[in-house]
Write a protein that holds these residues in place. Structure first.
Motif, PDB file in Angstrom:
ATOM      1  N   ASN A 104      -3.018 -48.171  -3.274  1.00 14.06           N
ATOM      2  CA  ASN A 104      -3.070 -48.567  -1.759  1.00 14.06           C
ATOM      3  C   ASN A 104      -2.463 -47.217  -0.961  1.00 14.06           C
ATOM      4  O   ASN A 104      -1.494 -47.053  -0.822  1.00 14.06           O
ATOM      5  CB  ASN A 104      -2.129 -49.778  -1.669  1.00 14.06           C
ATOM      6  CG  ASN A 104      -2.197 -50.408  -0.277  1.00 14.06           C
ATOM      7  OD1 ASN A 104      -3.003 -50.119   0.702  1.00 14.06           O
ATOM      8  ND2 ASN A 104      -1.002 -51.019  -0.034  1.00 14.06           N
ATOM      9  N   VAL A 105      -3.669 -46.681  -0.053  1.00 14.12           N
ATOM     10  CA  VAL A 105      -3.405 -45.787   0.563  1.00 14.12           C
ATOM     11  C   VAL A 105      -3.839 -45.832   2.112  1.00 14.12           C
ATOM     12  O   VAL A 105      -4.864 -46.587   2.182  1.00 14.12           O
ATOM     13  CB  VAL A 105      -4.081 -44.232   0.092  1.00 14.12           C
ATOM     14  CG1 VAL A 105      -3.682 -44.390  -1.411  1.00 14.12           C
ATOM     15  CG2 VAL A 105      -5.498 -44.654   0.043  1.00 14.12           C
ATOM     16  N   ALA A 106      -3.244 -45.067   2.854  1.00 14.48           N
ATOM     17  CA  ALA A 106      -3.686 -45.179   4.258  1.00 14.48           C
ATOM     18  C   ALA A 106      -5.120 -44.781   4.430  1.00 14.48           C
ATOM     19  O   ALA A 106      -5.614 -43.581   4.105  1.00 14.48           O
ATOM     20  CB  ALA A 106      -2.644 -44.253   5.055  1.00 14.48           C
ATOM     21  N   GLN A 107      -5.931 -45.554   4.799  1.00 14.08           N
ATOM     22  CA  GLN A 107      -7.316 -45.299   4.955  1.00 14.08           C
ATOM     23  C   GLN A 107      -7.748 -44.399   6.277  1.00 14.08           C
ATOM     24  O   GLN A 107      -9.092 -44.073   6.201  1.00 14.08           O
ATOM     25  CB  GLN A 107      -8.196 -46.339   4.563  1.00 14.08           C
ATOM     26  CG  GLN A 107      -7.833 -46.944   3.136  1.00 14.08           C
ATOM     27  CD  GLN A 107      -8.600 -48.211   2.996  1.00 14.08           C
ATOM     28  OE1 GLN A 107      -9.524 -48.548   3.545  1.00 14.08           O
ATOM     29  NE2 GLN A 107      -8.467 -48.980   1.763  1.00 14.08           N
ATOM     30  N   ASP A 108      -7.004 -44.393   7.243  1.00  9.84           N
ATOM     31  CA  ASP A 108      -7.541 -44.141   8.628  1.00  9.84           C
ATOM     32  C   ASP A 108      -8.031 -42.697   8.607  1.00  9.84           C
ATOM     33  O   ASP A 108      -8.791 -42.426   9.402  1.00  9.84           O
ATOM     34  CB  ASP A 108      -6.395 -44.311   9.456  1.00  9.84           C
ATOM     35  CG  ASP A 108      -5.157 -43.605   9.288  1.00  9.84           C
ATOM     36  OD1 ASP A 108      -4.736 -43.637   8.088  1.00  9.84           O
ATOM     37  OD2 ASP A 108      -4.351 -43.397  10.138  1.00  9.84           O
TER      38      ASP A 108
END
Length: 151
Positions: A104-108
């Motif tokens: 779960n990583v920041a996808q922005d």
């Protein structure tokens, strides 16, 4: 079974990148070059990078052959890292590799590359998506070791 809108978008993007790869071709001026090959499926890639004296990825190009996932990943990666610093490029590599491994990583900051997160459902295809990124990591690791100030 009907495909979801996300599945359709994923397939459409892969086909588009396969037929019209971005940043395809060798660079006449480069500061780094590396190759990678995926023995299990035959994907091959030569990546060229031009890093400016300021440590910015000024240009990037690749040649090679592979499946649609491999070509799309190489193209998306190039789109994403061009005009980023070497440090920022390395951070994006780390985020992408974690993403396709199911973290779960920041996808922005990952742009269209988030569409490749679905390869985690197909373990044999993860290497198709990640191989270009590992090749870029090798180049950027060397770039950090070389003092800037080249011509």
């Amino acid at each position: 079974m009907a495909l979801s809108n996300l599945d359709l978008l994923y397939r459409q993007v892969l086909v588009d990148y396969s037929q019209h790869p971005h940043h395809y071709g060798e660079l006449s001026k480069r500061t780094g070059v590396a190759q990678g090959a995926n023995a299990s499926c035959g994907d091959r890639l030569t990546l060229n990078v031009l890093v400016s004296e300021a440590g910015v990825i000024a240009d990037i190009g690749w040649i090679g052959q592979g499946c649609a996932i491999h070509q799309a990943s190489a193209s998306m990666m190039c789109d994403l890292v061009i005009q980023k610093t070497v440090h920022e490029g390395r951070q994006l590599i780390d985020q992408f590799l974690q993403l396709v491994q199911g973290a779960n990583v920041a996808q922005d900051l990952l742009g269209e590359t988030v569409l490749l997160a679905g390869v985690q459902q197909f373990p044999a295809r993860v290497s198709c998506a990640t191989q270009p990124w590992h090749v870029l990591r090798n180049i950027l690791d060397e770039e950090e070791e070389v003092p800037h100030g080249r011509n």
